[in-house]
Design a protein around this motif. Structure first.
Motif, mmCIF file in Angstrom:
data_model
loop_
_atom_site.group_PDB
_atom_site.id
_atom_site.type_symbol
_atom_site.label_atom_id
_atom_site.label_comp_id
_atom_site.label_asym_id
_atom_site.label_seq_id
_atom_site.Cartn_x
_atom_site.Cartn_y
_atom_site.Cartn_z
ATOM 1 N N THR A 60 24.127 1.630 -4.476
ATOM 2 C CA THR A 60 23.097 2.639 -4.732
ATOM 3 C C THR A 60 23.026 2.956 -6.217
ATOM 4 O O THR A 60 24.053 3.130 -6.871
ATOM 5 C CB THR A 60 23.390 3.935 -3.940
ATOM 6 N N LYS A 117 21.130 5.515 -9.178
ATOM 7 C CA LYS A 117 20.382 6.741 -9.417
ATOM 8 C C LYS A 117 19.241 6.419 -10.371
ATOM 9 O O LYS A 117 19.336 6.615 -11.578
ATOM 10 C CB LYS A 117 21.298 7.829 -9.965
ATOM 11 N N THR A 147 14.817 6.500 -10.688
ATOM 12 C CA THR A 147 13.502 6.863 -10.183
ATOM 13 C C THR A 147 12.527 5.709 -10.435
ATOM 14 O O THR A 147 12.831 4.756 -11.165
ATOM 15 C CB THR A 147 12.976 8.124 -10.883
ATOM 16 N N HIS A 176 5.964 1.108 -7.576
ATOM 17 C CA HIS A 176 5.947 1.662 -6.222
ATOM 18 C C HIS A 176 5.536 0.593 -5.211
ATOM 19 O O HIS A 176 6.155 0.475 -4.142
ATOM 20 C CB HIS A 176 4.973 2.845 -6.166
ATOM 21 N N LYS A 212 7.977 -0.785 -2.225
ATOM 22 C CA LYS A 212 7.551 -0.648 -0.835
ATOM 23 C C LYS A 212 7.588 -1.988 -0.109
ATOM 24 O O LYS A 212 7.945 -2.073 1.073
ATOM 25 C CB LYS A 212 6.143 -0.049 -0.771
ATOM 26 N N GLU A 261 11.168 -2.800 0.522
ATOM 27 C CA GLU A 261 11.684 -1.893 1.551
ATOM 28 C C GLU A 261 11.210 -2.324 2.938
ATOM 29 O O GLU A 261 11.976 -2.280 3.910
ATOM 30 C CB GLU A 261 11.233 -0.467 1.255
ATOM 31 N N THR A 287 16.367 0.262 0.289
ATOM 32 C CA THR A 287 15.864 1.540 0.771
ATOM 33 C C THR A 287 15.650 2.407 -0.457
ATOM 34 O O THR A 287 16.424 2.367 -1.410
ATOM 35 C CB THR A 287 16.840 2.227 1.740
ATOM 36 N N PHE A 288 14.559 3.179 -0.430
ATOM 37 C CA PHE A 288 14.177 3.950 -1.608
ATOM 38 C C PHE A 288 13.922 5.389 -1.215
ATOM 39 O O PHE A 288 13.223 5.675 -0.241
ATOM 40 C CB PHE A 288 12.913 3.364 -2.238
ATOM 41 N N SER A 289 14.549 6.301 -1.952
ATOM 42 C CA SER A 289 14.255 7.726 -1.820
ATOM 43 C C SER A 289 14.168 8.284 -3.226
ATOM 44 O O SER A 289 14.570 7.614 -4.186
ATOM 45 C CB SER A 289 15.335 8.439 -1.005
ATOM 46 N N TYR A 290 13.656 9.506 -3.353
ATOM 47 C CA TYR A 290 13.445 10.022 -4.700
ATOM 48 C C TYR A 290 14.762 10.074 -5.471
ATOM 49 O O TYR A 290 15.734 10.671 -5.032
ATOM 50 C CB TYR A 290 12.820 11.416 -4.689
ATOM 51 N N GLN A 332 16.794 7.589 -6.197
ATOM 52 C CA GLN A 332 17.794 6.551 -5.990
ATOM 53 C C GLN A 332 17.236 5.364 -5.197
ATOM 54 O O GLN A 332 16.324 5.516 -4.391
ATOM 55 C CB GLN A 332 19.042 7.089 -5.300
ATOM 56 N N THR A 352 18.774 1.969 -2.995
ATOM 57 C CA THR A 352 19.949 1.349 -2.384
ATOM 58 C C THR A 352 19.632 -0.087 -2.014
ATOM 59 O O THR A 352 18.591 -0.368 -1.410
ATOM 60 C CB THR A 352 20.401 2.116 -1.125
#
Length: 235
Positions: A176, A178, A180, A196, A200, A203, A209-212, A214, A216
């Motif tokens: 993972t 950190k 953006t 983006h 996507k 993903e 996997t993407f979240s705000y 970070q 992974t």
């Protein structure tokens, strides 16, 4: 405190060729340098030859364009090392280093490190292997920028960051970062919207996997295999 320094240095791939006695000497000579997010750690052009090992947190290596725009080149996580001028004392730093998060460095004075290499020459094969890997990674990025499309460039940069997170390893465990979308766009010279779309797509294929804040990579080996297949010519 020296025990903590020793523990950090034991986890550094560049120093893994040194015997325990040499690592203990390095720990005594080293100092712990705490840092806070966005703190400038080293300026571009600074003349010093410290070997820096990330003990906690993360550090970004950056450059500045002629127009004054900051560009993020790569990210070093805990256990990674930087400060290639340790091998060329008197040479200025080519890039700056900025804290990406709160954390700490363990800094080994360049002269102390070079003296250890002179007294423990059995460390040279591992040292040269790590330098070769660093050079190979840099050349690979140049190749990616010249020959590959944006999705392949982003995928391979994430793979590079995974390798920096766990240097010298080809393990398939999750990694993972950190980061953006803005960080990745700055690093790749892309728009935020373009990044983006690429993230996507990766993903949706289960490769990240993407979240705000970070990203992974669940299985770096699977991402590597996917990218290698994309390089194969169609039949």
């Amino acid at each position: 405190m020296s025990d903590h320094r020793l523990e950090v240095l034991r986890g550094c791939s560049l120093l893994s060729g040194l015997p325990e006695a040499a690592l203990a000497e390095a720990a005594v000579a080293a100092r712990v340098r705490p840092f806070h997010a966005n703190e400038v750690l080293y300026e571009r052009g600074e003349v010093q030859s410290t070997l820096s090992v990330v003990g906690a947190g993360s550090v970004r290596i950056d450059a500045t364009s002629a127009e004054g725009r900051g560009i993020m080149l790569t990210l070093f996580e805990a256990g990674a090392w930087f400060g290639d001028t340790v091998f060329s004392p008197g040479m200025p730093r080519v890039f700056g280093a900025t804290a990406h998060s709160d954390g700490e460095l363990v800094e080994v004075p360049g002269q102390a490190y070079r003296e250890l290499l002179a007294r423990y020459p059995e460390a040279y094969p591992r040292t040269l292997d790590m330098l070769s890997r660093r050079l190979w990674s840099a050349i690979s990025i140049i190749q990616d920028n010249a020959l590959r499309d944006m999705p392949a460039r982003v995928g391979r940069r994430l793979l590079f960051l995974a390798a920096m997170h766990d240097p010298g390893s080809r393990a398939s465990g999750p990694v993972t970062f950190k980061l953006t979308r803005e960080h990745i766009a700055n690093m790749m010279g892309m728009t935020r919207q373009g990044v983006h779309r690429v993230l996507k797509t990766l993903e949706a294929e289960g490769l990240i996997t993407f979240s705000y804040g970070q990203v992974t990579v669940p299985d770096p080996a699977a991402l590597r295999d996917h990218l290698d297949k994309q390089d194969q010519p169609p039949y």
